[in-house]
Write an enzyme that holds these catalytic residues in place. Sequence first.
Site, PDB file in Angstrom:
ATOM      1  N   GLU A  94     -15.802 -90.460  44.928  1.00 53.25           N
ATOM      2  CA  GLU A  94     -15.460 -90.794  46.304  1.00 53.25           C
ATOM      3  C   GLU A  94     -16.698 -90.823  47.197  1.00 53.25           C
ATOM      4  OE1 GLU A  94     -10.807 -89.417  46.268  1.00 53.25           O
ATOM      5  OE2 GLU A  94     -12.227 -88.086  47.265  1.00 53.25           O
ATOM      6  N   CYS A 114     -18.063 -81.656  39.403  1.00 55.61           N
ATOM      7  CA  CYS A 114     -19.121 -80.693  39.727  1.00 55.61           C
ATOM      8  C   CYS A 114     -18.961 -79.468  38.840  1.00 55.61           C
ATOM      9  CB  CYS A 114     -19.051 -80.286  41.198  1.00 55.61           C
ATOM     10  SG  CYS A 114     -20.416 -79.205  41.704  1.00 55.61           S
ATOM     11  N   CYS A 118     -17.487 -73.896  43.205  1.00 56.25           N
ATOM     12  CA  CYS A 118     -17.309 -73.240  44.501  1.00 56.25           C
ATOM     13  C   CYS A 118     -15.812 -73.156  44.791  1.00 56.25           C
ATOM     14  CB  CYS A 118     -18.035 -74.006  45.602  1.00 56.25           C
ATOM     15  SG  CYS A 118     -19.829 -74.058  45.369  1.00 56.25           S
ATOM     16  N   SER A 200     -27.898 -82.071  50.259  1.00 60.14           N
ATOM     17  CA  SER A 200     -27.264 -80.766  50.409  1.00 60.14           C
ATOM     18  C   SER A 200     -27.176 -80.081  49.051  1.00 60.14           C
ATOM     19  CB  SER A 200     -25.860 -80.932  51.002  1.00 60.14           C
ATOM     20  OG  SER A 200     -25.186 -79.690  51.047  1.00 60.14           O
ATOM     21  N   ASN A 301     -11.420 -77.266  55.396  1.00 52.18           N
ATOM     22  CA  ASN A 301     -10.444 -78.343  55.249  1.00 52.18           C
ATOM     23  C   ASN A 301      -9.583 -78.067  54.019  1.00 52.18           C
ATOM     24  OD1 ASN A 301     -11.456 -80.155  57.419  1.00 52.18           O
ATOM     25  ND2 ASN A 301     -13.304 -80.126  56.161  1.00 52.18           N
ATOM     26  N   CYS A 344     -15.107 -82.586  54.622  1.00 57.70           N
ATOM     27  CA  CYS A 344     -15.959 -81.726  53.796  1.00 57.70           C
ATOM     28  C   CYS A 344     -15.116 -80.833  52.895  1.00 57.70           C
ATOM     29  CB  CYS A 344     -16.833 -80.869  54.707  1.00 57.70           C
ATOM     30  SG  CYS A 344     -17.932 -79.755  53.831  1.00 57.70           S
TER      31      CYS A 344
END
Length: 373
Positions: A94, A114, A118, A200, A301, A344
């Site tokens: 995305e 990923c 996290c 980032s 979010n 985010c």
Amino acid sequence: MSVKKINLLDLDRKGLRALFSEMGEKPFRADQLMKWVYHFGVTDFEEMNNINKVLRTKLAAKCEIVAPEIASFQKSNDGTIKFAINVGQGQEVETVYIPEEDRATLCVSSQVGCALECTFCSTGQQGFNRNLTVSEIIGQVWRVSQFLGFHKDTGDRPISNVVMMGMGEPLLNLANVIPAMDIMLDDFGFSLSKRRVTLSTSGVVPALDKLGDAIDVALAVSIHAPNDELRDVLVPVNKKYPLQEFLAGIRRYLEKSNANRGRVTVEYVMLDHINDSTDQAHELAILMKDTPCKINLIPFNPYPGSPYGRSSNSRIDRFSKVLMEHGLTVIVRKTRGDDIDAACGQLAGDIRDRTKRLAKKQMQQNQISVTME
């Protein structure tokens, strides 16, 4: 058996010049080709009329210019657009376009999934499949530019900023991320200022040192906790590279960088009653006292199955005020695209998870359910 063609989107200017030299051509041909591709959006060699016919024929026989296709897109009420980009083998990543009055930012993915897990991030819960190639990374910028109205006659481009904040940890794919960012910065590429390209990271420290030696771009760091005990839970890579080691790496990067104007952007997601107390704000301020920074507070979010809630506005305000009392610059990020899961931490895509993370999680949940019964 046909020979696989070279996708020229996989090559930065250095790589293209090497290719043209191998073909017996002058290096400036690379500059000409890049200008056609990135300034005017041309992928058909026959349209490149300042390149001679013989060379155009040689290029067509040996090379191609192919960007990944847009599989679908959704537009938010606030103008944000989320693109699902087809990267082959039934998988999608995305990419998010965020228009504002003074800029237009594209949030780009670097991996299919990923590996960092996290716990507050949807991508991190989806598992990991593979790194994206240079053409799949820079191709997101190229393809979305085409979609938004890339003007071949004027070379006007609709994207002013790129942030490597989409799916994946960019520092775990440096071999492809660095050439892609080189193309973003190159005068014959997308010609973006180094202050308008941001990477980032969650803190893969050895790779951060390599990044600083290779390229100068703006840096944002995902901190999200004021101490190692909590960060070990929220950002598990912290167990390998704890906060003080990460902060030392950040300071080393800042010493090499001009793009950051001497300070780093600290990203801190606001999780209700997890990391948002005033005591934790004081702790964060003390943690960051030796690292020049601005703090970006990000309202969480939610995504399906998320174990966390968003901090209330009053808790965010109190947290922000404490940081400012310590003399820190604080920005509360405005949430964009949350109605289409483009904000985010909400990006997920369509991933064939080589880590089998979702399957393992479902098995654990089933075991818990059986035990409770």
